[in-house]
Design a protein around this motif. Structure first.
Motif, PDB file in Angstrom:
ATOM      1  N   GLN A  36     -33.372  34.076 -22.037  1.00  0.00           N
ATOM      2  CA  GLN A  36     -32.148  33.391 -21.607  1.00  0.00           C
ATOM      3  C   GLN A  36     -31.807  32.201 -22.501  1.00  0.00           C
ATOM      4  OE1 GLN A  36     -30.385  35.111 -19.452  1.00  0.00           O
ATOM      5  NE2 GLN A  36     -32.142  36.464 -19.511  1.00  0.00           N
ATOM      6  N   TYR A  37     -32.744  31.777 -23.345  1.00  0.00           N
ATOM      7  CA  TYR A  37     -32.449  30.650 -24.249  1.00  0.00           C
ATOM      8  C   TYR A  37     -32.900  30.891 -25.685  1.00  0.00           C
ATOM      9  CZ  TYR A  37     -37.342  29.443 -23.310  1.00  0.00           C
ATOM     10  OH  TYR A  37     -38.703  29.490 -23.178  1.00  0.00           O
ATOM     11  N   GLU A  38     -33.602  31.975 -25.930  1.00  0.00           N
ATOM     12  CA  GLU A  38     -34.100  32.275 -27.268  1.00  0.00           C
ATOM     13  C   GLU A  38     -33.061  33.084 -28.040  1.00  0.00           C
ATOM     14  OE1 GLU A  38     -37.604  35.098 -27.968  1.00  0.00           O
ATOM     15  OE2 GLU A  38     -38.523  33.108 -27.825  1.00  0.00           O
ATOM     16  N   THR A  39     -32.847  32.712 -29.303  1.00  0.00           N
ATOM     17  CA  THR A  39     -31.908  33.469 -30.133  1.00  0.00           C
ATOM     18  C   THR A  39     -32.568  34.745 -30.654  1.00  0.00           C
ATOM     19  OG1 THR A  39     -32.532  32.406 -32.221  1.00  0.00           O
ATOM     20  CG2 THR A  39     -30.770  31.344 -30.911  1.00  0.00           C
ATOM     21  N   ILE A  40     -31.740  35.637 -31.136  1.00  0.00           N
ATOM     22  CA  ILE A  40     -32.258  36.865 -31.748  1.00  0.00           C
ATOM     23  C   ILE A  40     -33.171  36.496 -32.916  1.00  0.00           C
ATOM     24  CG2 ILE A  40     -31.635  38.902 -33.102  1.00  0.00           C
ATOM     25  CD1 ILE A  40     -29.069  39.063 -31.403  1.00  0.00           C
ATOM     26  N   GLU A  41     -32.762  35.533 -33.706  1.00  0.00           N
ATOM     27  CA  GLU A  41     -33.567  35.122 -34.860  1.00  0.00           C
ATOM     28  C   GLU A  41     -34.940  34.602 -34.411  1.00  0.00           C
ATOM     29  OE1 GLU A  41     -32.963  32.722 -38.986  1.00  0.00           O
ATOM     30  OE2 GLU A  41     -32.075  31.811 -37.199  1.00  0.00           O
ATOM     31  N   GLN A  42     -34.960  33.762 -33.389  1.00  0.00           N
ATOM     32  CA  GLN A  42     -36.232  33.235 -32.897  1.00  0.00           C
ATOM     33  C   GLN A  42     -37.127  34.350 -32.376  1.00  0.00           C
ATOM     34  OE1 GLN A  42     -34.383  30.526 -30.133  1.00  0.00           O
ATOM     35  NE2 GLN A  42     -34.912  28.739 -31.369  1.00  0.00           N
ATOM     36  N   GLY A  43     -36.564  35.255 -31.591  1.00  0.00           N
ATOM     37  CA  GLY A  43     -37.343  36.367 -31.051  1.00  0.00           C
ATOM     38  C   GLY A  43     -37.886  37.260 -32.145  1.00  0.00           C
ATOM     39  N   ALA A  44     -37.049  37.522 -33.154  1.00  0.00           N
ATOM     40  CA  ALA A  44     -37.473  38.373 -34.261  1.00  0.00           C
ATOM     41  C   ALA A  44     -38.596  37.715 -35.051  1.00  0.00           C
ATOM     42  CB  ALA A  44     -36.285  38.679 -35.166  1.00  0.00           C
ATOM     43  N   GLN A  45     -38.490  36.424 -35.288  1.00  0.00           N
ATOM     44  CA  GLN A  45     -39.532  35.710 -36.033  1.00  0.00           C
ATOM     45  C   GLN A  45     -40.854  35.723 -35.271  1.00  0.00           C
ATOM     46  OE1 GLN A  45     -37.528  31.947 -36.639  1.00  0.00           O
ATOM     47  NE2 GLN A  45     -36.878  32.520 -38.689  1.00  0.00           N
ATOM     48  N   ILE A  46     -40.789  35.469 -33.982  1.00  0.00           N
ATOM     49  CA  ILE A  46     -42.007  35.446 -33.166  1.00  0.00           C
ATOM     50  C   ILE A  46     -42.715  36.789 -33.181  1.00  0.00           C
ATOM     51  CG2 ILE A  46     -42.823  35.312 -30.765  1.00  0.00           C
ATOM     52  CD1 ILE A  46     -40.644  33.118 -30.364  1.00  0.00           C
ATOM     53  N   HIS A  47     -41.921  37.874 -33.169  1.00  0.00           N
ATOM     54  CA  HIS A  47     -42.495  39.214 -33.097  1.00  0.00           C
ATOM     55  C   HIS A  47     -42.643  39.889 -34.461  1.00  0.00           C
ATOM     56  CE1 HIS A  47     -42.535  39.386 -28.733  1.00  0.00           C
ATOM     57  NE2 HIS A  47     -41.358  38.773 -28.754  1.00  0.00           N
ATOM     58  N   GLY A  48     -42.316  39.181 -35.538  1.00  0.00           N
ATOM     59  CA  GLY A  48     -42.460  39.743 -36.881  1.00  0.00           C
ATOM     60  C   GLY A  48     -41.506  40.893 -37.156  1.00  0.00           C
ATOM     61  N   VAL A  49     -40.296  40.776 -36.630  1.00  0.00           N
ATOM     62  CA  VAL A  49     -39.295  41.837 -36.748  1.00  0.00           C
ATOM     63  C   VAL A  49     -38.314  41.495 -37.864  1.00  0.00           C
ATOM     64  CG1 VAL A  49     -37.357  42.902 -35.503  1.00  0.00           C
ATOM     65  CG2 VAL A  49     -39.515  42.463 -34.321  1.00  0.00           C
ATOM     66  N   ASN A  50     -37.850  42.509 -38.578  1.00  0.00           N
ATOM     67  CA  ASN A  50     -36.828  42.333 -39.610  1.00  0.00           C
ATOM     68  C   ASN A  50     -35.521  41.950 -38.924  1.00  0.00           C
ATOM     69  OD1 ASN A  50     -34.540  43.019 -41.314  1.00  0.00           O
ATOM     70  ND2 ASN A  50     -36.006  44.008 -42.679  1.00  0.00           N
ATOM     71  N   ILE A  51     -35.099  40.713 -39.103  1.00  0.00           N
ATOM     72  CA  ILE A  51     -33.925  40.180 -38.412  1.00  0.00           C
ATOM     73  C   ILE A  51     -32.658  40.934 -38.814  1.00  0.00           C
ATOM     74  CG2 ILE A  51     -32.459  38.141 -38.113  1.00  0.00           C
ATOM     75  CD1 ILE A  51     -35.067  36.482 -38.672  1.00  0.00           C
ATOM     76  N   GLU A  52     -32.483  41.153 -40.106  1.00  0.00           N
ATOM     77  CA  GLU A  52     -31.272  41.827 -40.579  1.00  0.00           C
ATOM     78  C   GLU A  52     -31.143  43.225 -40.003  1.00  0.00           C
ATOM     79  OE1 GLU A  52     -30.777  41.653 -44.824  1.00  0.00           O
ATOM     80  OE2 GLU A  52     -31.289  39.526 -44.861  1.00  0.00           O
ATOM     81  N   LYS A  53     -32.218  43.974 -39.990  1.00  0.00           N
ATOM     82  CA  LYS A  53     -32.193  45.346 -39.452  1.00  0.00           C
ATOM     83  C   LYS A  53     -31.886  45.319 -37.958  1.00  0.00           C
ATOM     84  CE  LYS A  53     -33.113  49.829 -39.365  1.00  0.00           C
ATOM     85  NZ  LYS A  53     -31.921  50.586 -39.038  1.00  0.00           N
ATOM     86  N   LEU A  54     -32.519  44.414 -37.217  1.00  0.00           N
ATOM     87  CA  LEU A  54     -32.275  44.307 -35.782  1.00  0.00           C
ATOM     88  C   LEU A  54     -30.819  43.972 -35.508  1.00  0.00           C
ATOM     89  CD1 LEU A  54     -33.031  44.092 -32.788  1.00  0.00           C
ATOM     90  CD2 LEU A  54     -33.904  41.786 -33.263  1.00  0.00           C
ATOM     91  N   VAL A  55     -30.287  42.968 -36.193  1.00  0.00           N
ATOM     92  CA  VAL A  55     -28.895  42.560 -35.979  1.00  0.00           C
ATOM     93  C   VAL A  55     -27.949  43.694 -36.362  1.00  0.00           C
ATOM     94  CG1 VAL A  55     -27.071  40.968 -36.728  1.00  0.00           C
ATOM     95  CG2 VAL A  55     -29.340  40.091 -36.155  1.00  0.00           C
ATOM     96  N   ASN A  56     -28.220  44.379 -37.467  1.00  0.00           N
ATOM     97  CA  ASN A  56     -27.378  45.508 -37.871  1.00  0.00           C
ATOM     98  C   ASN A  56     -27.372  46.597 -36.814  1.00  0.00           C
ATOM     99  OD1 ASN A  56     -26.558  44.366 -40.287  1.00  0.00           O
ATOM    100  ND2 ASN A  56     -28.147  45.370 -41.489  1.00  0.00           N
ATOM    101  N   ASP A  57     -28.531  46.918 -36.264  1.00  0.00           N
ATOM    102  CA  ASP A  57     -28.604  47.958 -35.229  1.00  0.00           C
ATOM    103  C   ASP A  57     -27.855  47.535 -33.967  1.00  0.00           C
ATOM    104  OD1 ASP A  57     -30.051  49.532 -36.960  1.00  0.00           O
ATOM    105  OD2 ASP A  57     -31.966  49.285 -35.918  1.00  0.00           O
ATOM    106  N   LEU A  58     -27.958  46.252 -33.604  1.00  0.00           N
ATOM    107  CA  LEU A  58     -27.220  45.748 -32.440  1.00  0.00           C
ATOM    108  C   LEU A  58     -25.713  45.758 -32.701  1.00  0.00           C
ATOM    109  CD1 LEU A  58     -29.582  42.811 -31.472  1.00  0.00           C
ATOM    110  CD2 LEU A  58     -29.119  44.848 -30.064  1.00  0.00           C
ATOM    111  N   GLN A  59     -25.307  45.407 -33.915  1.00  0.00           N
ATOM    112  CA  GLN A  59     -23.886  45.444 -34.267  1.00  0.00           C
ATOM    113  C   GLN A  59     -23.355  46.870 -34.234  1.00  0.00           C
ATOM    114  OE1 GLN A  59     -23.894  43.461 -38.078  1.00  0.00           O
ATOM    115  NE2 GLN A  59     -23.590  41.443 -37.151  1.00  0.00           N
ATOM    116  N   ASP A  60     -24.140  47.813 -34.748  1.00  0.00           N
ATOM    117  CA  ASP A  60     -23.733  49.216 -34.726  1.00  0.00           C
ATOM    118  C   ASP A  60     -23.551  49.703 -33.290  1.00  0.00           C
ATOM    119  OD1 ASP A  60     -23.813  49.278 -37.488  1.00  0.00           O
ATOM    120  OD2 ASP A  60     -25.717  50.383 -37.596  1.00  0.00           O
ATOM    121  N   LEU A  61     -24.484  49.355 -32.422  1.00  0.00           N
ATOM    122  CA  LEU A  61     -24.389  49.754 -31.019  1.00  0.00           C
ATOM    123  C   LEU A  61     -23.166  49.113 -30.365  1.00  0.00           C
ATOM    124  CD1 LEU A  61     -25.528  51.143 -28.500  1.00  0.00           C
ATOM    125  CD2 LEU A  61     -26.929  49.090 -28.134  1.00  0.00           C
ATOM    126  N   ASP A  62     -22.933  47.842 -30.619  1.00  0.00           N
ATOM    127  CA  ASP A  62     -21.785  47.147 -30.050  1.00  0.00           C
ATOM    128  C   ASP A  62     -20.486  47.810 -30.508  1.00  0.00           C
ATOM    129  OD1 ASP A  62     -20.481  45.161 -28.540  1.00  0.00           O
ATOM    130  OD2 ASP A  62     -20.426  43.775 -30.231  1.00  0.00           O
TER     131      ASP A  62
END
Length: 71
Positions: A36-62
């Motif tokens: 509820q307060y963590e950004t996508i970037e923060q969550g991705a960094q914490i979990h070692g996730v590729n931020i660009e790929k995650l955001v692109n996939d979310l944008q594609d879905l949207d």
């Protein structure tokens, strides 16, 4: 459009099916209070996730959801 600065909880409410995308990328704590307060970037960094790929996939879905809503 979804960006890395968006709050995870906001995206979960705004983009239908986004929980599945987060989980596919290894961010499985979408029901956690921090979403509820963590950004996508923060969550991705914490979990070692590729931020660009995650955001692109979310944008594609949207975009897909928005196209389906127009038809």
């Amino acid at each position: 459009m979804v960006s890395k600065n968006d709050i995870i909880g906001d995206v979960l409410r705004k983009v239908k099916g986004s929980a599945r995308v987060f989980m596919q990328h290894g961010i499985r704590c979408v029901g956690w209070g921090g979403a509820q307060y963590e950004t996508i970037e923060q969550g991705a960094q914490i979990h070692g996730v590729n931020i660009e790929k995650l955001v692109n996939d979310l944008q594609d879905l949207d975009a897909k959801n928005n196209t389906e809503n127009l038809n």
